[in-house]
Design a protein around this motif. Structure first.
Motif, PDB file in Angstrom:
ATOM      1  N   ASN A1260       0.853  -1.304   0.036  1.00 24.54           N
ATOM      2  CA  ASN A1260       0.029   0.079  -0.019  1.00 24.54           C
ATOM      3  C   ASN A1260       0.639   1.130   0.125  1.00 24.54           C
ATOM      4  N   LEU A1261       2.157   1.222  -0.261  1.00 22.32           N
ATOM      5  CA  LEU A1261       3.025   2.357  -0.095  1.00 22.32           C
ATOM      6  C   LEU A1261       2.971   3.216  -1.283  1.00 22.32           C
ATOM      7  N   GLU A1262       2.730   4.326  -1.384  1.00 22.67           N
ATOM      8  CA  GLU A1262       2.555   5.436  -2.174  1.00 22.67           C
ATOM      9  C   GLU A1262       3.928   6.203  -2.501  1.00 22.67           C
ATOM     10  N   ILE A1263       4.512   6.426  -1.420  1.00 25.61           N
ATOM     11  CA  ILE A1263       5.662   7.224  -1.337  1.00 25.61           C
ATOM     12  C   ILE A1263       6.895   6.640  -0.881  1.00 25.61           C
ATOM     13  N   LEU A1264       7.977   6.594  -1.720  1.00 28.21           N
ATOM     14  CA  LEU A1264       9.220   5.812  -1.022  1.00 28.21           C
ATOM     15  C   LEU A1264      10.290   6.907  -1.288  1.00 28.21           C
ATOM     16  N   ARG A1265      11.060   7.329  -0.244  1.00 24.29           N
ATOM     17  CA  ARG A1265      12.081   8.095  -0.422  1.00 24.29           C
ATOM     18  C   ARG A1265      13.414   7.565   0.349  1.00 24.29           C
ATOM     19  N   VAL A1266      14.484   7.338  -0.335  1.00 27.02           N
ATOM     20  CA  VAL A1266      15.703   6.910   0.316  1.00 27.02           C
ATOM     21  C   VAL A1266      16.844   7.788   0.029  1.00 27.02           C
ATOM     22  N   TYR A1267      17.429   8.301   1.289  1.00 21.50           N
ATOM     23  CA  TYR A1267      18.482   9.226   0.943  1.00 21.50           C
ATOM     24  C   TYR A1267      19.695   8.842   1.779  1.00 21.50           C
ATOM     25  N   GLU A1268      20.799   8.744   1.430  1.00 19.14           N
ATOM     26  CA  GLU A1268      22.319   8.588   1.942  1.00 19.14           C
ATOM     27  C   GLU A1268      22.099   7.187   2.713  1.00 19.14           C
ATOM     28  N   CYS A1269      21.936   6.269   1.837  1.00 20.11           N
ATOM     29  CA  CYS A1269      22.178   4.889   2.175  1.00 20.11           C
ATOM     30  C   CYS A1269      23.081   4.226   1.411  1.00 20.11           C
ATOM     31  N   GLY A1270      24.441   4.393   1.544  1.00 17.50           N
ATOM     32  CA  GLY A1270      25.704   4.256   0.930  1.00 17.50           C
ATOM     33  C   GLY A1270      25.743   2.833   0.235  1.00 17.50           C
ATOM     34  N   ARG A1271      25.479   1.789   1.200  1.00 19.20           N
ATOM     35  CA  ARG A1271      25.786   0.514   0.685  1.00 19.20           C
ATOM     36  C   ARG A1271      24.545  -0.356   0.157  1.00 19.20           C
ATOM     37  N   LEU A1272      23.390   0.452   0.009  1.00 16.08           N
ATOM     38  CA  LEU A1272      22.166  -0.052  -0.703  1.00 16.08           C
ATOM     39  C   LEU A1272      22.526  -0.754  -1.787  1.00 16.08           C
ATOM     40  N   LYS A1273      22.347  -2.106  -2.022  1.00 14.54           N
ATOM     41  CA  LYS A1273      22.493  -2.677  -3.236  1.00 14.54           C
ATOM     42  C   LYS A1273      21.358  -3.067  -4.289  1.00 14.54           C
ATOM     43  N   ASN A1274      20.386  -3.119  -3.362  1.00 11.76           N
ATOM     44  CA  ASN A1274      18.928  -3.409  -4.184  1.00 11.76           C
ATOM     45  C   ASN A1274      17.738  -2.811  -3.494  1.00 11.76           C
ATOM     46  N   PHE A1282       4.936  -3.106  -5.149  1.00 11.37           N
ATOM     47  CA  PHE A1282       5.260  -1.738  -5.141  1.00 11.37           C
ATOM     48  C   PHE A1282       3.986  -1.303  -6.021  1.00 11.37           C
ATOM     49  N   GLN A1283       2.806  -2.034  -6.167  1.00 18.57           N
ATOM     50  CA  GLN A1283       1.648  -1.800  -7.084  1.00 18.57           C
ATOM     51  C   GLN A1283       1.074  -0.321  -6.816  1.00 18.57           C
ATOM     52  N   ASN A1284       1.225  -0.022  -5.534  1.00 18.60           N
ATOM     53  CA  ASN A1284       0.414   1.511  -5.394  1.00 18.60           C
ATOM     54  C   ASN A1284       1.586   2.433  -5.473  1.00 18.60           C
ATOM     55  N   LEU A1285       2.692   2.456  -5.425  1.00 17.27           N
ATOM     56  CA  LEU A1285       3.865   3.297  -5.383  1.00 17.27           C
ATOM     57  C   LEU A1285       3.445   4.457  -6.621  1.00 17.27           C
ATOM     58  N   ASN A1286       3.416   5.816  -6.080  1.00 13.46           N
ATOM     59  CA  ASN A1286       3.561   6.675  -7.141  1.00 13.46           C
ATOM     60  C   ASN A1286       4.683   7.615  -7.114  1.00 13.46           C
ATOM     61  N   THR A1287       5.326   7.729  -5.965  1.00 13.60           N
ATOM     62  CA  THR A1287       6.346   8.795  -6.088  1.00 13.60           C
ATOM     63  C   THR A1287       7.733   7.763  -5.421  1.00 13.60           C
ATOM     64  N   LEU A1288       8.775   7.924  -6.063  1.00  9.96           N
ATOM     65  CA  LEU A1288      10.031   7.266  -5.833  1.00  9.96           C
ATOM     66  C   LEU A1288      11.206   8.355  -5.975  1.00  9.96           C
ATOM     67  N   GLU A1289      11.856   8.317  -4.875  1.00  8.98           N
ATOM     68  CA  GLU A1289      13.011   9.482  -4.814  1.00  8.98           C
ATOM     69  C   GLU A1289      14.158   8.586  -4.135  1.00  8.98           C
ATOM     70  N   VAL A1290      15.357   8.814  -4.951  1.00  8.00           N
ATOM     71  CA  VAL A1290      16.518   7.884  -4.341  1.00  8.00           C
ATOM     72  C   VAL A1290      17.670   9.098  -4.489  1.00  8.00           C
ATOM     73  N   THR A1291      18.548   9.332  -3.286  1.00  9.91           N
ATOM     74  CA  THR A1291      19.516  10.295  -3.437  1.00  9.91           C
ATOM     75  C   THR A1291      20.706   9.718  -2.629  1.00  9.91           C
ATOM     76  N   LYS A1292      21.772   9.767  -3.209  1.00  5.92           N
ATOM     77  CA  LYS A1292      23.295   9.595  -2.588  1.00  5.92           C
ATOM     78  C   LYS A1292      23.187   8.161  -2.118  1.00  5.92           C
ATOM     79  N   CYS A1293      22.805   7.384  -3.011  1.00  8.03           N
ATOM     80  CA  CYS A1293      22.677   5.952  -2.806  1.00  8.03           C
ATOM     81  C   CYS A1293      23.808   5.281  -3.703  1.00  8.03           C
ATOM     82  N   HIS A1294      25.046   5.403  -3.470  1.00  8.83           N
ATOM     83  CA  HIS A1294      26.246   5.047  -4.126  1.00  8.83           C
ATOM     84  C   HIS A1294      26.529   3.730  -4.351  1.00  8.83           C
ATOM     85  N   GLY A1295      25.825   2.987  -3.524  1.00  9.99           N
ATOM     86  CA  GLY A1295      25.954   1.341  -3.831  1.00  9.99           C
ATOM     87  C   GLY A1295      25.070   0.848  -4.708  1.00  9.99           C
TER      88      GLY A1295
END
Length: 1449
Positions: A1260-1274, A1282-1295
């Motif tokens: 049921n998630l509609e907004i997902l924001r991920v910031y500064e998670c440097g080891r995030l692989k997936n 994520f069938q209800n997701l309408n906003t996705l923002e990813v920032t400074k995830c260098h992995g």
């Protein structure tokens, strides 16, 4: 006769109807018979809506014949088909949304509604009640007080959510609820008050949209009705809101719209008005209802007498007046209408005739309308002249309650031959202004008011299909088309409307050409308005030989030579267009009287003699447009042919209005031209800019001059004429000038109202009156002095009586040598000053320089030397480093001594005055500063206190107090001394807002308990920040009186306790019934709320923020009533928690921000969740402990949680696998979440383990924001839902190497917004790696916005060969992606995308068109080849290598 009637009555828009035919003559009798009664029906039904109509032509299905000549009986059924009529000839107005304003804000994108040169189209006398914005005229009738008080009482009741107000039309329901709304805002009963109107034919979607818009909520076109209702319902729950729905005629299913306050409504309420009690009680289920009755006889007579003024005392009229008032049936609207119609008529026969008309008129049968209302409406209309009636009806083209600049209105009437015996532009303008005043005097038209909305002009829309055969008969009889919300791409090839007189058409979105044959069947056209078209102009334009007014706004134009064939054109207006050159053919318009090129900033070429050929030209406007005037003897190398010369204007004998910019003062026209000008706005000099509101606020000053003054042309007779006659002068004096008066004008500027003097390094005085005694600036209202760095005095020597006698506002900035603003000898000349603003004058030591010690003469009376600024309302002193006091005879560092008085001062701002130690003398003039409402003190380093004891009794009107950046202030309210009670007594203050910021030495806000001196029961908001020396905030007595407090915010301070201990007290009870927000941040010494035993209640608390308060115990169970606790001495020092939790202590909390550690996990864990049952937003910060576990036991029991923010936790995943419930089944933790934000989580590698069933938790998630998670692989994997997701923002995830696999991307079916920023290692957004070669397509059906920014290794959106479709994509931005040469290798489909934004360094100014011939791949490749060379790409690569090391840490 038939033609005359048609001209006067047959056309709502132009008064030009009929052609003398037999049909027209036959209809004349019908008009004569039916006009009076049916006009009333038409207007009143239109105005059944609260804000309708002089701004609505046919709002509710009546009076179609006013436009077409057809009988009502034959057309009324057609009218009722759609929402208040959706046929072209009905011209139904529709208000635009903010989003639509962004696409077309016409006529000016930058302009804003200001002041009073616009008119608000509302017919007060045709209302069933007065609109809200007329609240300033609200009459506080005794008969209304009990109802008003009853409504206000019910608004405060917790158990009532729906309230109804009913009464007959015209009785004043809207006016009363408007007063209620205003009072509710003042009392801070609600966070928002929203008003919408239902009307007889309610547009439920518009009501829903209007409420959403006021809440900052916007719907997408793809949203279903259910989704919109859900969004609105959830948004309404976030605040305490009063929603007023006015003029309900039948049941409205508000629940379907998402408007409901039953159950969990947080104190929000509905206030409904209707003419029917049954509608409110039976259909709308109101819990409390209030009836609004008519006025008493005494109130009715008093209201009528107030309007007619002295005529009410005329003995010859009094008996008739009583009968007239009686016929008005004690209805406020009828009384107001008739009184305004008679107020300037002192002849008894006129009054008797009015009385007879009132008695004869028969009521019209409309449900709920009182039988006495209609005669008063008809009477008011009949008192108008024929021209005023025509203008009144023409105004119905515009939107309801519309702001319409008069400058805009009269330009259209030029082309319609609206008036008799009017031949010039000046005559038309004057006639329209006169008629507008007449309509306003009759209360049929109201003054425009300043609005925080963007400009709304001509927002008339018809949804009719011009080419539809079923409508052709109607269209052929129509005289006007208004399509301001249409798609030019769907226009028919040709119009067949021979009777059309005017067309207003605006394209809905992108620029589009008009079909070439379009106007061939509309050859009688007189007025044509086209908005957002592109070249070429249609060839059929040349067929319009009768066209007299042409307006092209916001158009992409190239060759406009065809306009030269419109030989009868009187007014040509081209606004906000990209036209670069005016063709020579325009010179053929020899009948042209008005030429207007506002905001055509690219217009650089006007051939020689084009303007001078227009011998009939009366008005020329080039605001923010052409200024490349040819200089005799010089050639412009950049222009092939010679340009127009200013000297061409010398030969235009009819020119009376001129708006031009002449950069070179050496080429001014001859003086004779300036003598002829009635109004002008002339800029002389290269560096002047036009004012933004030059159209909306056109000719607020009839004669406006901006001048770079130089001795070389000052003696020019033309300049002398301009200086002598101007009302507004903006002057940049040259180096040879030392004073303005009398070097510039020796007569004292007798007509000047506003004077601006700026950027001069030589001016010493504004006035040097030595040896000259003429009156200086007798009508000046404002003087503004800026950057006059050598200015020593404003007035040198004594002024003549009458000088500056009308000055209201004085502003001085950056005048470094100015020591005093006034001299005491001339102070009497400035007695009308209301505002003083002085800023950044480095040598200024006092505002008034005392030149004589002996008494001064005021009104020929010798008095003491007290200087009383009786009219001053606002005093603003900023950055005056040498100021020692207001007067120059101050003995110490004191701002206001005992010799100055400010009996009416309301606003006082003291900023950056470091010499001051004290503000007030201890023996001020009685009543001085007693009306002070707002005080701001900022950056006064040596100031030690704010209010000494003698000032406390003067604070009864103070509402806002802000003290900031004062390094020496130790106390705010000084309450001490043996006789303090005698000095100030018991003073109830009105202080509502208290703000204390950056006061490092502040020890006390109050120096002692104020129980017997001051009360602060009105306090609403308190903010304290960066006050390191403050140990406690409130004395106990103040804290106990804070029943109105709503918001408390304390941060970065040294507080140990919020409330200081009260000696001698046992258990203390603190009640905060209205606090909804409490924020405590960065308080390292805070230990408790109150150091002794206490109870506190927070029933309204919704927002709680506790961050970096390490010493405080936040929550504990309330054990005060236990037997063990009762035996303890109340003086025993036990650390008290902030909150003693019982079942209902924080039961309404919705938003919680909290530090978390393992201690809290162990102490509270599962316990806390049961007390936070309504929590919707949770922000958890880890207290810098790498071992802290995420509090699943707490979070999983927050069943209403919608938003979760997790910050600084050292987790590898959000939820461990294997979480089960008591039945051994998987227990979902986040199934209700709609928003998830993960920030600064350096160890996070994935949300859930691959193939874990917990991926379903985010379905049921509609907004997902991920910031500064440097080891995030997936992030988006195949196991995520994520069938209800309408906003996705990813920032400074260098992995991250990619965002999603191609199979996972297919699950993003609702994604509308995707933003990827500063992910240094991302190579592609969607990948096939690990899945084998995909053969099918990927479709992002809902994606509208896509931004890829700061991705130095990104090569493509998708490196595979999948076909990718973006059917909804409208915005694509690619910045700082130097390796991206192509968007995708596969087939690419983006049908709605017209432009791609490119740029570097967070800029995307370069907008590239996506042409028909190329796709997005070609556009990106073209930009890449143009912008990036190998060196630039190497630089990005090096930057990437240096910054991605954190990904492996």
């Amino acid at each position: 006769m038939g033609q005359q009637v048609a001209r006067e009555r047959g056309c709502v828009a132009c008064g030009v109807g009929g052609n003398g035919s037999a049909l027209a003559r036959e209809r004349e009798a019908v008009w004569a018979e039916w006009l009076a009664v049916w006009l009333a029906v038409w207007v009143v039904m239109a105005l059944a809506r609260e804000r309708g109509c002089v701004a609505c032509c046919v709002a509710c299905g009546v009076a179609v014949w006013v436009l077409t000549g057809e009988r009502v009986e034959t057309e009324q059924r057609e009218v009722r088909k759609g929402r208040c009529g959706q046929s072209l000839w009905k011209l139904r107005p529709v208000i635009r949304s903010e989003e639509e304003h962004t696409r077309w804000d016409w006529p000016s994108r930058n302009s804003r509604i200001r002041r009073t040169l616009s008119i608000r189209l509302v017919v007060v006398s045709l209302y069933e009640e007065v609109p809200q914005f007329l609240l300033k005229g609200y009459e506080d009738f005794e008969s209304r007080k009990s109802t008003f008080n009853g409504i206000m009482k019910v608004l405060k009741a917790d158990n009532i959510h729906a309230i109804g107000v009913y009464g007959m039309g015209g009785v004043g329901k809207t006016m009363l609820v408007g007063k209620v709304a205003t009072q509710a805002i003042e009392d801070k009963l609600f966070e928002r008050v929203i008003t919408v109107v239902a009307s007889q034919t309610p547009d439920l979607k518009k009501i829903q949209k209007d409420i959403a818009k006021e809440l900052g909520l916007s719907f997408l076109d793809e949203d279903t009705d259910f989704q919109k209702a859900h969004l609105l319902r959830e948004r309404l729950k976030k605040e305490k809101i009063l929603v007023i729905i006015d003029d309900i005629w039948s049941k409205l299913d508000l629940e379907v719209l998402g408007i409901s306050f039953e159950g969990d409504h947080k104190g929000s309420k509905l206030l409904l008005t209707s003419r029917s009690r049954d509608v409110l009680v039976t259909d709308m289920d109101v819990q409390e209802k209030f009836e609004i009755g008519v006025l008493s006889d005494k109130e009715a007579i008093a209201l009528f007498s107030k309007i007619v003024g002295d005529l009410a005392e005329n003995l010859n009229l009094q008996s008739t007046m009583v009968e007239v008032v009686k016929e008005c049936a004690r209805l406020p609207i009828a009384i107001t209408t008739v009184a305004n119609a008679l107020k300037n008529r002192n002849n008894l026969p006129v009054w008797k005739n009015a009385l007879q008309q009132l008695k004869r008129a028969n009521p019209t049968e409309i449900k709920g309308m009182h039988e006495k209302v209609y005669p008063s409406i008809k009477l008011s209309y009949d008192f108008l002249t024929k021209e005023a009636q025509s203008l009144f009806l023409f105004c119905s083209l515009f939107d309801e309650d519309e702001e319409i600049p008069i400058a805009f209105l009269w330009r259209f009437l030029v082309g319609l031959d609206f008036f008799q015996d009017v031949y010039t532009m000046e005559d038309v303008r004057n006639r329209v202004y006169t008629l507008v005043e007449s309509l306003k005097a009759s209360c049929l038209l109201l003054d425009g008011e300043i609005s925080d909305k963007k400009n709304k002009l001509l927002m008339v829309r018809s949804s009719i299909d011009l080419g539809k055969g079923s409508n052709m008969k109607i269209l052929k009889e129509s005289i006007g088309i208004a399509l301001f919300e249409t798609n030019f791409g769907e226009l028919p090839i040709r119009l067949e409307h021979p009777k059309l007189k005017f067309i207003f058409m605006a394209n809905r979105s992108n620029y589009w050409p008009v079909p070439n044959p379009f106007f061939e069947g509309a050859k009688e056209l007189r007025v044509l308005v086209l908005v957002r078209i592109c070249a070429p102009l249609p060839s059929s334009l040349s067929c319009l030989h009768n066209l007299q007014t042409l307006l092209l706004s916001d158009c992409l134009l190239e060759d406009v030579a065809i306009i030269g064939e419109l030989k009868n054109l009187k007014a040509l207006m081209i606004y906000y267009s990209n036209i670069k050159q005016l063709p020579i053919e325009i010179g053929q318009l020899t009948c042209l009287q008005l030429l207007d090129f506002k905001d055509c900033t690219k217009l650089e070429v006007i051939p020689t003699n084009v303007i001078s050929n227009m011998k009939m030209l009366e008005e020329l406007y080039m605001n923010n447009s052409f200024n490349q005037w040819q200089v005799d003897g010089e050639s412009n190398q950049s222009i092939v042919r010679s340009n127009a010369r200013v000297s061409e204007l010398d030969h235009m004998s009819r020119l009376t209005t001129l708006c031009i910019h002449i950069p070179n003062a050496k080429i001014l026209p001859k003086a004779l031209l300036f003598e002829r000008l009635v109004r002008y706005e002339i800029l002389i000099g290269a560096n002047w800019d036009w004012d933004d509101d030059s159209f909306i606020n056109e000719f607020e000053f009839s004669r406006k001059l901006k001048l770079d003054l130089d001795r070389s042309f000052q003696l020019d007779d033309g300049v002398k004429i301009l200086l002598k006659n101007c009302e507004y002068l903006d002057l940049a004096p040259g180096k040879d000038y030392k004073n303005i008066l009398y070097e510039v004008d020796k007569d004292g500027f007798p007509q000047l109202k506003h004077l601006y003097v700026r950027n001069s390094d030589k001016i010493q005085y504004i006035i040097n009156s030595i040896g000259v005694q003429c009156v200086a600036f007798p009508v000046l209202e404002l003087i503004y002095l800026l950057n006059a760095i050598n200015l020593e005095k404003i007035c040198h020597d004594k002024l003549a009586m009458g000088s500056f006698q009308n000055l209201r506002k004085l502003e001085v900035e950056h005048c470094d040598k100015l020591i005093f603003v006034f001299s005491s000898a001339n102070l009497r000349c400035f007695s009308q000053l209301q505002e003083i603003y002085i800023q950044t004058c480095n040598l200024m030591s006092a505002i008034v320089g005392v030149e004589r010690i002996h008494d001064i003469e005021v009104n020929n009376d010798l008095t003491t030397d007290i200087m009383d600024f009786t009219q001053l309302r606002s005093l603003n002193l900023q950055r005056l480093p040498n100021l020692m006091g207001f007067r120059s005879d101050v003995e110490s560092q004191l701002l206001f001594n005992e010799k100055v008085a400010f009996s009416n001062l309301e606003k006082l701002f003291i900023i950056g005055i470091n010499n001051l130690k004290t503000l007030w003398h201890n023996q001020l003039v009685p009543d001085s500063f007693c009306k002070l409402n707002q005080l701001h003190v900022n950056n006064c380093e040596n100031l030690m206190n704010i209010f000494p004891p003698n000032m406390l009794r003067r604070l009864q009107n103070l509402e806002s107090l802000l003290i900031s950046d004062c390094n020496s202030v130790e106390e705010v309210f000084e309450v001490r001394g043996a006789n303090v009670n005698e000095i100030c007594g018991m003073v109830p203050t009105q202080l509502r807002v208290l703000t204390l910021i950056n006061l490092p030495k502040l020890k006390h806000v109050w120096t002692s308990d104020l129980l017997s001196t001051l009360t602060f029961q009105a306090l609403r908001e308190v903010q304290v920040s960066n006050c390191k020396g403050l140990k406690s905030l409130f004395p106990a007595s103040v804290a106990k009186s804070l029943e109105q407090l709503e918001r408390l915010q304390i941060s970065d301070s040294g507080l140990e306790e919020i409330i200081a201990v009260e000696e001698g007290s046992e258990t203390v009870q603190f009640m905060f019934p209205r606090i909804f927000s409490l924020s405590l941040e960065l308080l390292p010494e805070l230990k408790c709320f109150y150091p002794r035993k206490h109870n506190s209640e927070w029933p309204s608390l919704k927002f709680l923020e506790i961050y970096k308060c390490d010493k405080v115990k936040i929550i504990a169970l309330n054990e005060l009533n236990s037997p063990e606790t009762k035996e303890l001495d109340y003086h025993l020092s036990i650390q008290q928690p902030l909150f003693l939790i019982e079942k209902d202590t924080l039961s309404n909390l919705e938003n919680l921000k909290l530090d978390w550690d393992d201690t809290m996990n162990e102490t509270y864990g599962r316990l806390l969740a049961q007390f936070f049952c309504k929590l919707k937003v949770l922000k958890l910060y880890c207290k810098n402990d790498r071992s802290t576990a995420f509090p699943l036991a707490f979070v999983q029991r927050l069943y209403n949680l919608k938003e979760l923010h997790i910050i600084d936790f050292f987790l590898e995943e959000i939820s461990p696998c294997g979480l089960v419930n008591n039945e051994g089944q998987y227990a979902g933790t986040f199934e209700c979440l709609t928003e998830l934000k993960l920030s600064k989580m350096p160890k996070l590698m994935h949300l859930w383990k691959e193939n874990s069933q917990q991926g379903r938790e985010l379905q049921n998630l509609e907004i997902l924001r991920v910031y500064e998670c440097g080891r995030l692989k997936n992030l988006v994997s195949s196991s995520m839902y994520f069938q209800n997701l309408n906003t996705l923002e990813v920032t400074k995830c260098h992995g991250l190497i990619s965002l999603a696999t191609s199979s996972a991307a297919k699950s993003l079916v609702q994604l509308k917004r995707l933003r990827i920023y500063d992910c240094k290692r991302m190579r592609e957004i969607v990948t096939n790696e690990g899945e084998g070669e995909a053969e099918d397509e990927i479709c992002f059906n809902q994606l509208i916005f896509l931004m890829l920014q700061g991705l130095p290794t990104l090569r493509s959106f998708h490196l595979g060969n999948c076909s990718i479709k973006f059917p909804s994509l409208e915005y694509l931005t690619v910045t700082e992606c130097p390796e991206m040469k192509i968007f995708s290798n596969g087939v690419l489909n983006m049908p709605k995308l017209k432009q791609v934004g490119f740029g570097e360094n967070n800029e995307w100014e370069d907008q590239r068109e996506v042409s028909v011939e190329e796709d997005v791949n070609s556009t990106i490749k073209r930009y890449w080849e143009e912008s990036y060379d190998p060196c630039v790409r190497q630089l990005f690569t090096e930057k990437t290598n240096a910054s991605t090391s954190e990904a492996g840490e």
